[in-house]
Design a protein around this motif. Sequence first.
Motif, PDB file in Angstrom:
ATOM      1  N   VAL A   1      -3.682 -34.666 -38.823  1.00 40.04           N
ATOM      2  CA  VAL A   1      -2.727 -35.600 -39.242  1.00 40.04           C
ATOM      3  C   VAL A   1      -1.566 -34.894 -39.980  1.00 40.04           C
ATOM      4  O   VAL A   1      -0.186 -34.987 -39.532  1.00 40.04           O
ATOM      5  N   ARG A   2      -2.055 -34.097 -40.921  1.00 36.39           N
ATOM      6  CA  ARG A   2      -0.920 -33.353 -41.787  1.00 36.39           C
ATOM      7  C   ARG A   2      -0.218 -32.416 -40.901  1.00 36.39           C
ATOM      8  O   ARG A   2       1.055 -32.318 -41.377  1.00 36.39           O
ATOM      9  N   THR A   3      -0.735 -31.782 -39.987  1.00 41.19           N
ATOM     10  CA  THR A   3       0.091 -30.916 -39.238  1.00 41.19           C
ATOM     11  C   THR A   3       0.964 -31.331 -38.014  1.00 41.19           C
ATOM     12  O   THR A   3       1.308 -30.815 -37.390  1.00 41.19           O
ATOM     13  N   GLY A   4       0.652 -32.403 -37.750  1.00 42.10           N
ATOM     14  CA  GLY A   4       1.254 -33.279 -36.557  1.00 42.10           C
ATOM     15  C   GLY A   4       0.576 -33.103 -35.180  1.00 42.10           C
ATOM     16  O   GLY A   4       1.226 -33.107 -34.139  1.00 42.10           O
ATOM     17  N   ALA A   5      -0.830 -32.495 -35.100  1.00 42.06           N
ATOM     18  CA  ALA A   5      -1.344 -32.177 -34.036  1.00 42.06           C
ATOM     19  C   ALA A   5      -1.893 -33.340 -33.567  1.00 42.06           C
ATOM     20  O   ALA A   5      -3.315 -33.720 -33.536  1.00 42.06           O
TER      21      ALA A   5
ATOM     22  N   LEU B   1      -5.829 -37.572 -31.476  1.00 44.82           N
ATOM     23  CA  LEU B   1      -6.400 -38.339 -30.358  1.00 44.82           C
ATOM     24  C   LEU B   1      -7.906 -37.880 -30.079  1.00 44.82           C
ATOM     25  O   LEU B   1      -8.789 -38.767 -29.666  1.00 44.82           O
ATOM     26  N   ASP B   2      -7.982 -36.422 -29.783  1.00 44.05           N
ATOM     27  CA  ASP B   2      -9.368 -36.233 -29.910  1.00 44.05           C
ATOM     28  C   ASP B   2     -10.400 -36.469 -30.572  1.00 44.05           C
ATOM     29  O   ASP B   2     -11.511 -36.825 -30.158  1.00 44.05           O
TER      30      ASP B   2
END
Length: 172
Positions: A133-137, A142-143
Motif C-alpha cells: 500500500v505504501r509503495t502503491g504496488a 490485490l494479490d
Amino acid sequence: MANRVQQEAFPARSMRGKVVIEVGCGDGSDLARPMFDVADACFGIDCDAQRIISGRRRYSRMFFPKTELMIGQAEEIDLPTASADEYISRVSLPYTNIPVALKEARRVLKDGGHIFLTMHDLRLQMEWLRQAVRTGAWMRVLDHAYIFAASIWFNLTGDCVGRPGYRGRETF
C-alpha cells in the motif's frame, strides 16, 4: 529479519543416519549445510525446474553424493512409501494444496518420522500488505487480498483454492 529467521529455521535434532526430504528446496543449497553431511541420503524436491537444474550443476553428485535434487510437487512425491525419516518444508507448504501435500508427507514418512514446517504468519502478511500500500504496488495489494481470502477459506473449510489468473495457491 524474515530472511534471517527463515535461514535459521531447521530442525534442532541430528540428521545422522537419516533419510531427509526437503520439499521446496529451490537449488538445494540448504541440503549442502553441514548438518546434512551425516544423513544417509537427502532428497530435494522443487517444482521450479530451472532451480533444480541449477542446483544439480552447482551441487554436483561428485561433491554431494548422498543428495538428489528432483523436479516435483509436494502433492505427489516420487519416492516410495515410508522411505524418509525427516520431512522438511520451509515456507513452501502454503503454496500447495495443503491437505493433499500433508497426506503425501505422511505417506513418505516412516513410522516415527518427523515433519518440520515453517509458514508465513498473519503478522508478516500484514507487513507485506502495508508495504504494498505504501509503495502503491496495487497488483500486490490485490494479490494479498486473495491470500487473505484464501487463508480464511482454508481455515474455515480445509480447502485450498487456486489463485485467480495463474497456476498456484497461497495461504498463511
